[in-house]
Design an enzyme around this catalytic site. Structure first.
Site, PDB file in Angstrom:
ATOM      1  N   TYR A 134       0.827  -1.207   0.000  1.00 59.70           N
ATOM      2  CA  TYR A 134       0.000   0.000   0.000  1.00 59.70           C
ATOM      3  C   TYR A 134       0.865   1.263   0.000  1.00 59.70           C
ATOM      4  CZ  TYR A 134      -3.001  -3.752   1.625  1.00 59.70           C
ATOM      5  OH  TYR A 134      -3.645  -4.945   1.737  1.00 59.70           O
ATOM      6  N   TYR A 151     -13.048  -7.064   5.089  1.00 58.63           N
ATOM      7  CA  TYR A 151     -11.819  -7.108   4.275  1.00 58.63           C
ATOM      8  C   TYR A 151     -11.470  -8.575   4.034  1.00 58.63           C
ATOM      9  CZ  TYR A 151      -7.016  -7.010   2.743  1.00 58.63           C
ATOM     10  OH  TYR A 151      -5.868  -7.225   2.016  1.00 58.63           O
ATOM     11  N   ASP A 191     -14.218 -16.220   6.924  1.00 55.52           N
ATOM     12  CA  ASP A 191     -12.833 -15.834   6.690  1.00 55.52           C
ATOM     13  C   ASP A 191     -12.156 -15.668   8.051  1.00 55.52           C
ATOM     14  OD1 ASP A 191     -10.458 -14.528   6.265  1.00 55.52           O
ATOM     15  OD2 ASP A 191     -11.255 -13.035   4.871  1.00 55.52           O
ATOM     16  N   LYS A 225      -2.557 -16.482   7.301  1.00 49.84           N
ATOM     17  CA  LYS A 225      -1.718 -15.696   8.224  1.00 49.84           C
ATOM     18  C   LYS A 225      -0.935 -16.533   9.252  1.00 49.84           C
ATOM     19  CE  LYS A 225      -3.243 -10.983   7.779  1.00 49.84           C
ATOM     20  NZ  LYS A 225      -4.418 -10.751   6.921  1.00 49.84           N
TER      21      LYS A 225
HETATM   22  C1  LIG Z   1      -4.886 -10.674   5.532  1.00 48.12           C
HETATM   23  C2  LIG Z   1      -6.271 -11.090   5.263  1.00 48.12           C
HETATM   24  C3  LIG Z   1      -6.640 -11.628   4.012  1.00 48.12           C
HETATM   25  C4  LIG Z   1      -5.669 -11.739   2.858  1.00 48.12           C
HETATM   26  O1  LIG Z   1      -4.597 -12.582   3.129  1.00 48.12           O
HETATM   27  P1  LIG Z   1      -3.231 -12.435   2.292  1.00 48.12           P
HETATM   28  O2  LIG Z   1      -2.384 -13.549   2.794  1.00 48.12           O
HETATM   29  O3  LIG Z   1      -2.690 -11.076   2.617  1.00 48.12           O
HETATM   30  O4  LIG Z   1      -3.583 -12.571   0.860  1.00 48.12           O
HETATM   31  C5  LIG Z   1      -7.937 -12.039   3.838  1.00 48.12           C
HETATM   32  N1  LIG Z   1      -8.847 -11.925   4.834  1.00 48.12           N
HETATM   33  C6  LIG Z   1      -8.527 -11.424   6.043  1.00 48.12           C
HETATM   34  C7  LIG Z   1      -9.579 -11.343   7.111  1.00 48.12           C
HETATM   35  C8  LIG Z   1      -7.233 -10.978   6.293  1.00 48.12           C
HETATM   36  O5  LIG Z   1      -6.930 -10.456   7.494  1.00 48.12           O
END
Ligand SMILES: *Cc1c(COP(=O)(O)O)cnc(C)c1O
Length: 428
Positions: free
Chosen positions: A17, A144, A245, A274
């Site tokens: 970013y 997100y 997610d 992550k």
């Molecule tokens: C970081 C994140 C993503 C994307 O993961 P990347 O490994 O950066 O592609 C998707 N959803 C959530 C909730 C996140 O925190």
């Protein structure tokens, strides 16, 4: 490490970013151990970010390192098409044992965004197999889900960095974000917007996607578990599959192994990423129910059409297994609980501070919503000069430290935040 190297970085390397004209300065880290990042000037700073929610057991962890070394002697990588290997099998066994029984089939991939793309593709293909052309997704505002195209299409359209692509990404449905917060009373009007949209479009919606309980980068809000329960009931009623997610929240961050456990509901698809490798290498997983996997597989082609080159990378799987092994000792529960307690003690009183709008704490997450946006250049410099690594955005200063942080180091993090709040020059 010469001055020239930093200048080379400034001139040629894109950071997350950021701009290539006058980007904010980057700090050079030469090594990391425990909760400390070592800067090139020799100074150690306390990491409050766990490298974006990833390094949950701290850096340079002996058990994670050992797993990597052991695996690298056997093989770093081998293709996953037509080949399998022990680290991937062990990882999928581990993931199945950690998650609810319903989640039974696993697709491994490279990063969180890709895990989301896969989940979305899966549901489109699921409906295709059932003879329906459904491609609309329903989500909630302030979400997100990543920076790739399908992930952008379900991330908040106003508040995200994705606005300029608006004409290129599929149009999806956005319900109002819930207002009832995690620790307060449930307000039944929260579900009205979601309910209206799902009722009206139920025959067109391919799936619902959302971050359970904690909305991360979209605003760092913690919503009421009843909201998640209501959503699951509505989705069940209309037979619409739900994707959770848990890329940020999975593996203990909120005080439960997975955030959805706060609401006692189970998704049809779960995305993990992550912290899955304890912050060591990139890896992600998309878990689905047997029903969804079988329905997709009953399509004409019989295949799910996705296959990353580095799918199931053995090094990543081996270190993920070591990460889960550490988690299975259950130390994380006490660690996260004591972080939560200390955050309540040290941050909650700030609610009376003139520049503070709200304080939100859940598990090992502490959020200060300020009345003004931060001046990134100045506040980043202030934090580093005061011995901590914290990376706020907009009006939000937040910390997600490694679970292993000592109470002394955590106190230092919150003290420096308090000092920053008392320094109005650091805000716009
Ligand atoms: C970081 C994140 C993503 C994307 O993961 P990347 O490994 O950066 O592609 C998707 N959803 C959530 C909730 C996140 O925190």
């Amino acid at each position: 490490m010469s001055q020239f190297d930093t200048f080379f970085d400034y001139k040629h390397i894109w950071h997350p970013y950021s701009s290539m004209i006058n980007p904010l300065p980057c700090y050079t880290v030469i090594s990391a151990k425990g909760v400390y990042l070592k800067l090139k000037n020799g100074k150690n700073i306390i990491d409050g970010m766990s490298s974006w929610w990833s390094a949950i057991h701290g850096y340079n962890h002996p058990i994670l390192n050992k797993a990597l070394k052991k695996q690298i002697r056997k093989m770093s990588h081998v293709m996953f098409g037509g080949i399998t290997h022990p680290p991937a099998i062990a990882l999928c066994q581990n993931l199945i044992s950690l998650t609810p029984e319903k989640l039974d089939c696993i697709f491994l991939s490279d990063s969180g965004s890709v895990a989301i793309e896969i989940a979305i593709k899966m549901l489109i293909q699921y409906w295709h197999s059932l003879g329906q052309k459904r491609k609309l997704f329903l989500t909630i505002r302030n979400g997100y889900h990543g920076d790739t195209f399908a992930a952008m299409s379900v991330s908040d359209p106003e508040n995200s960095l994705h606005k300029i692509y608006n004409n290129l990404i599929p149009k999806n449905l956005f319900a109002d974000a819930p207002i009832s917060s995690f620790h307060k009373d449930w307000n039944a009007s929260d579900i009205v917007s979601f309910k209206k949209i799902i009722e009206k479009n139920s025959s067109k919606i391919a799936g619902v996607i959302l971050e359970p309980i904690v909305q991360g980068v979209g605003g760092m809000n913690f919503y009421h578990p009843t909201y998640l329960k209501k959503i699951k009931i509505l989705c069940n009623y209309y037979s619409i599959p739900v994707i959770f997610d848990e890329i940020a929240t999975g593996f203990g961050r909120t005080g439960k192994m997975f955030a959805f456990e706060h609401a006692n509901v189970v998704p049809d698809i779960l995305c993990l990423g992550k912290s899955i490798t304890g912050g060591t290498i990139t890896l992600a997983a998309t878990l689905t129910s047997r029903h969804i996997a079988n329905t997709i597989s009953k399509s004409k082609s019989g295949c799910f059409m996705h296959g990353p080159t580095y799918m199931g990378n053995p090094l990543a799987c081996a270190v993920a297994n070591a990460n889960i092994k550490i988690l299975k000792t259950n130390q994380w529960k006490l660690q996260v609980l004591s972080i939560e307690k200390q955050l309540f003690k040290n941050l909650q009183p700030l609610i009376n501070h003139p520049y503070v709008i709200d304080i939100r704490i859940l598990g090992a997450i502490g959020v200060i919503e300020c009345s003004h946006s931060v001046n990134m250049f100045l506040i980043q410099k202030f934090f580093v000069e005061n011995g901590v690594w914290i990376r706020p955005f907009r009006k939000l200063i937040y910390i997600v430290p490694p679970y292993t942080i000592s109470s002394h180091a955590l106190k230092k993090l919150t003290n420096v935040i308090i000092d920053a709040l008392n320094n109005i020059k650091l805000f716009l």
